[in-house]
Design an enzyme around this catalytic site. Structure first.
Site, short mmCIF file in Angstrom:
data_model
loop_
_atom_site.label_atom_id
_atom_site.label_comp_id
_atom_site.label_asym_id
_atom_site.label_seq_id
_atom_site.Cartn_x
_atom_site.Cartn_y
_atom_site.Cartn_z
N CYS A 1 12.03 -87.53 19.45
CA CYS A 1 11.93 -86.14 18.98
C CYS A 1 13.29 -85.68 18.43
O CYS A 1 14.24 -85.48 19.20
CB CYS A 1 11.48 -85.26 20.15
SG CYS A 1 11.64 -83.49 19.88
N CYS B 1 14.64 -82.42 19.83
CA CYS B 1 15.08 -82.64 21.21
C CYS B 1 16.49 -83.22 21.24
O CYS B 1 17.34 -82.78 22.02
CB CYS B 1 14.14 -83.60 21.93
SG CYS B 1 12.44 -83.04 22.05
#
Length: 109
Positions: A33, A36
């Site tokens: 991600c 993230c």
């Protein structure tokens, strides 16, 4: 990952988050991600800055999918703030440091 950041598993979630003496931000994330990974340095900085008064914990949704499901995490990053074992706030997606710090300051006041 910062030394002040705790990696959460199914076995230590209760101790590190629900039974914590300080408020905790739980970051639900994954290695693949991009948002993230982008927010991770900010969370590490905040974990260091507020060490002892506030904790940052990380849950890899690929490694601990049951916790993600338990908290209804559908998108990542999802940041859930806990105080006294209860969810008190939640934000989804990458957030500016100033916004996260304002929430931390409210919880530690």
């Amino acid at each position: 990952m910062s030394q002040a950041t705790v990696t959460i598993s199914q076995t230590n979630f209760k101790t590190e988050v629900l039974d914590a003496k300080t408020p905790v931000l739980v970051d639900f994330w994954a290695t693949w991600c991009a948002p993230c990974r982008a927010i991770a340095p900010t969370l590490d900085e905040l974990a260091e800055k507020y060490k002892g008064r506030f904790a940052v914990a990380k849950v890899n949704v690929d490694e601990v999918p049951d916790l993600a499901a338990q908290f209804g995490v559908l998108n990542i990053p999802t940041l859930i703030f806990f105080k006294a074992g209860e969810e008190v706030d939640r934000v989804v997606g990458s957030q500016p440091k100033s916004q996260l710090e304002a929430k931390i300051q409210q919880l530690t006041a």
